[in-house]
Scaffold this active site. Structure first.
Site, PDB file in Angstrom:
ATOM      1  N   ASP A   1       0.860  -1.184   0.000  1.00 52.08           N
ATOM      2  CA  ASP A   1       0.000   0.000   0.000  1.00 52.08           C
ATOM      3  C   ASP A   1       0.900   1.239   0.000  1.00 52.08           C
ATOM      4  O   ASP A   1       2.096   1.147   0.269  1.00 52.08           O
ATOM      5  CB  ASP A   1      -0.897  -0.004   1.255  1.00 52.08           C
ATOM      6  CG  ASP A   1      -1.777   1.246   1.322  1.00 52.08           C
ATOM      7  OD1 ASP A   1      -2.378   1.602   0.301  1.00 52.08           O
ATOM      8  OD2 ASP A   1      -1.836   1.889   2.394  1.00 52.08           O
ATOM      9  N   SER A   2       0.285   2.373  -0.256  1.00 51.73           N
ATOM     10  CA  SER A   2       1.028   3.630  -0.223  1.00 51.73           C
ATOM     11  C   SER A   2       1.526   3.951   1.188  1.00 51.73           C
ATOM     12  O   SER A   2       2.454   4.727   1.359  1.00 51.73           O
ATOM     13  CB  SER A   2       0.120   4.756  -0.700  1.00 51.73           C
ATOM     14  OG  SER A   2      -1.065   4.777   0.069  1.00 51.73           O
TER      15      SER A   2
ATOM     16  N   GLY B   1      -2.818   9.132  -3.493  1.00 45.77           N
ATOM     17  CA  GLY B   1      -4.129   9.568  -3.994  1.00 45.77           C
ATOM     18  C   GLY B   1      -4.149  10.927  -4.662  1.00 45.77           C
ATOM     19  O   GLY B   1      -5.064  11.241  -5.421  1.00 45.77           O
TER      20      GLY B   1
ATOM     21  N   CYS C   1      -3.764  -0.888  -2.083  1.00 45.05           N
ATOM     22  CA  CYS C   1      -4.066   0.532  -2.310  1.00 45.05           C
ATOM     23  C   CYS C   1      -5.015   0.686  -3.505  1.00 45.05           C
ATOM     24  O   CYS C   1      -4.730   0.165  -4.591  1.00 45.05           O
ATOM     25  CB  CYS C   1      -2.744   1.235  -2.590  1.00 45.05           C
ATOM     26  SG  CYS C   1      -2.894   2.982  -2.954  1.00 45.05           S
TER      27      CYS C   1
ATOM     28  N   GLU D   1      -6.130   9.338   9.654  1.00 51.22           N
ATOM     29  CA  GLU D   1      -4.757   9.224  10.187  1.00 51.22           C
ATOM     30  C   GLU D   1      -4.609   9.998  11.491  1.00 51.22           C
ATOM     31  O   GLU D   1      -3.846   9.603  12.366  1.00 51.22           O
ATOM     32  CB  GLU D   1      -3.753   9.701   9.141  1.00 51.22           C
ATOM     33  CG  GLU D   1      -3.815   8.789   7.937  1.00 51.22           C
ATOM     34  CD  GLU D   1      -2.543   8.710   7.131  1.00 51.22           C
ATOM     35  OE1 GLU D   1      -1.707   9.604   7.270  1.00 51.22           O
ATOM     36  OE2 GLU D   1      -2.426   7.742   6.364  1.00 51.22           O
TER      37      GLU D   1
ATOM     38  N   CYS E   1     -11.250   3.157  -0.771  1.00 47.30           N
ATOM     39  CA  CYS E   1      -9.974   3.662  -0.237  1.00 47.30           C
ATOM     40  C   CYS E   1      -9.657   2.885   1.037  1.00 47.30           C
ATOM     41  O   CYS E   1     -10.568   2.560   1.811  1.00 47.30           O
ATOM     42  CB  CYS E   1     -10.095   5.159   0.073  1.00 47.30           C
ATOM     43  SG  CYS E   1      -8.637   5.870   0.865  1.00 47.30           S
ATOM     44  N   THR E   2      -8.373   2.613   1.233  1.00 41.26           N
ATOM     45  CA  THR E   2      -7.944   1.829   2.400  1.00 41.26           C
ATOM     46  C   THR E   2      -8.391   2.423   3.738  1.00 41.26           C
ATOM     47  O   THR E   2      -8.551   1.711   4.714  1.00 41.26           O
ATOM     48  CB  THR E   2      -6.402   1.773   2.424  1.00 41.26           C
ATOM     49  OG1 THR E   2      -5.894   3.092   2.185  1.00 41.26           O
ATOM     50  CG2 THR E   2      -5.873   0.823   1.385  1.00 41.26           C
ATOM     51  N   HIS E   3      -8.554   3.747   3.774  1.00 40.44           N
ATOM     52  CA  HIS E   3      -8.846   4.416   5.049  1.00 40.44           C
ATOM     53  C   HIS E   3     -10.333   4.410   5.415  1.00 40.44           C
ATOM     54  O   HIS E   3     -10.685   4.607   6.573  1.00 40.44           O
ATOM     55  CB  HIS E   3      -8.374   5.860   4.999  1.00 40.44           C
ATOM     56  CG  HIS E   3      -6.882   6.016   5.000  1.00 40.44           C
ATOM     57  ND1 HIS E   3      -6.066   5.375   4.098  1.00 40.44           N
ATOM     58  CD2 HIS E   3      -6.058   6.740   5.807  1.00 40.44           C
ATOM     59  CE1 HIS E   3      -4.800   5.699   4.345  1.00 40.44           C
ATOM     60  NE2 HIS E   3      -4.774   6.530   5.376  1.00 40.44           N
TER      61      HIS E   3
HETATM   62  N1  DGL Z   1      -4.022   3.864   0.057  1.00 40.68           N
HETATM   63  C1  DGL Z   1      -4.693   4.935  -0.648  1.00 40.68           C
HETATM   64  C2  DGL Z   1      -5.908   4.359  -1.394  1.00 40.68           C
HETATM   65  O1  DGL Z   1      -6.485   3.361  -1.015  1.00 40.68           O
HETATM   66  C3  DGL Z   1      -5.123   6.046   0.284  1.00 40.68           C
HETATM   67  C4  DGL Z   1      -3.962   6.870   0.837  1.00 40.68           C
HETATM   68  C5  DGL Z   1      -3.180   7.576  -0.247  1.00 40.68           C
HETATM   69  O2  DGL Z   1      -3.682   8.536  -0.860  1.00 40.68           O
HETATM   70  O3  DGL Z   1      -2.084   7.136  -0.524  1.00 40.68           O
HETATM   71  O4  DGL Z   1      -6.285   4.905  -2.401  1.00 40.68           O
END
Ligand code: DGL
Length: 289
Positions: free
Chosen positions: A12-13, A45, A75, A160, A192-194
């Site tokens: 992931d990022s 993102g 991600c 976060e 999105c992961t979050h």
């Molecule tokens: N992991 C990214 C996603 O799921 C979210 C965080 C980022 O912007 O890197 O798109």
């Protein structure tokens, strides 16, 4: 040559993909998992397609170098911009979060509008929209008029910062989601992961008419199917799978944020330098040239 005993790689990022690692570990508890989070270069993102693809090649290359039998692109933004490229260049099966999310949304929709929320990159890539239009796994595609999308960039820093359940998050949520609620979306993809960490608040705001699709859970199921089909599923699971963490930076709030996404503290994480990342990207590219 990868065998069932090799670990699964997940990248992931940053730390958000730990929601995906958690779902994969819950579904496949006997599998060893290696996680890479590109914490030095997060967020993806807000970045452009070529940059994200380049970073994703390096992230995946690192995991392949560590001997994984499959790469999971946790991600959404990297799945949107790099999945096809990774499938062409990596020597192991690759799965992203978008296809399982689309499939689950098509399974659940009851004929009404389908909403998709994600980072600016994910929404602008048009990948979720394409998938919904085309249909998947026996589910027919849906008309463009039924697809409603919203970029929700502020959700990432809010999660976060641990600001779930606060007034400011409620305000931002209303700002982003009001059009989807007014349109009476019957399904909403959390792209999105979050966003799984905002699930309860989003569900409460959208009301009972909207079913939420959490791509982490659907991806874990899809990963299992691919491993079974490739004869790579670890069947002897008398011990709990090992979790191995690699990051390109240790952020200030690493312990707090990591535990938030994983649901428990991260015991130990190894640092990978950016020069090593670049080398991993070059090695994987060379292997296919
Ligand atoms: N992991 C990214 C996603 O799921 C979210 C965080 C980022 O912007 O890197 O798109």
């Amino acid at each position: 040559m990868a065998t069932a005993d090799h670990p699964i790689g997940i990248f992931d990022s940053g730390l958000g993909g730990l929601t995906v690692l958690r779902a994969v570990h819950e579904r496949l508890p006997g599998e060893d998992l290696i996680y890479f989070g590109d914490t030095a270069r997060v967020p993806y993102g807000t970045k452009g397609e070529l940059t994200v693809r380049n970073f994703a090649s390096q992230d995946a290359g690192l995991l392949v170098g560590l001997g994984v039998k499959m790469v999971i692109v946790a991600c959404n933004t990297a799945s949107a911009f790099a999945l096809d490229h990774l499938r062409e260049t990596l020597p192991v099966p690759v799965i992203g979060v978008i296809e399982p999310g689309v499939e689950e949304a098509l399974r659940r929709t009851r004929g009404g509008p389908v909403g998709v929320i994600g980072t600016s990159g994910t929404i602008r890539s048009d990948r979720y929209q394409q998938g919904l239009r085309e249909g998947r796994a026996g589910f027919g595609g849906i008309a463009d008029e039924r697809i409603l999308v919203r970029e929700c960039p502020l959700f990432v820093p809010l999660v976060e910062e641990g600001m779930m359940g606060t007034e400011i998050t409620r305000l931002v949520l209303g700002e982003y989601l009001e059009p989807l609620r007014n349109a009476r979306a019957d399904t909403l993809i959390l792209g999105c992961t979050h966003y799984p960490l905002l699930k309860e608040e989003i569900a409460a705001y959208m009301g009972p008419q909207t079913e939420l699709v959490d791509s982490a859970a659907t991806l874990a199921e899809a990963a299992e199917q691919i491993l079974v089909a490739a004869d790579l599923l670890r069947t002897e699971s008398e011990r709990e799978g090992l979790l191995d963490f690699h990051l390109s930076d240790i952020p200030w709030k690493f312990a707090e944020i990591g535990a938030r996404f994983l649901g428990r503290p991260i015991a130990d994480a190894k640092i990978v330098g950016l020069d090593e990342m670049e080398q991993a990207g070059r090695t994987v590219a060379k292997g296919t040239s």
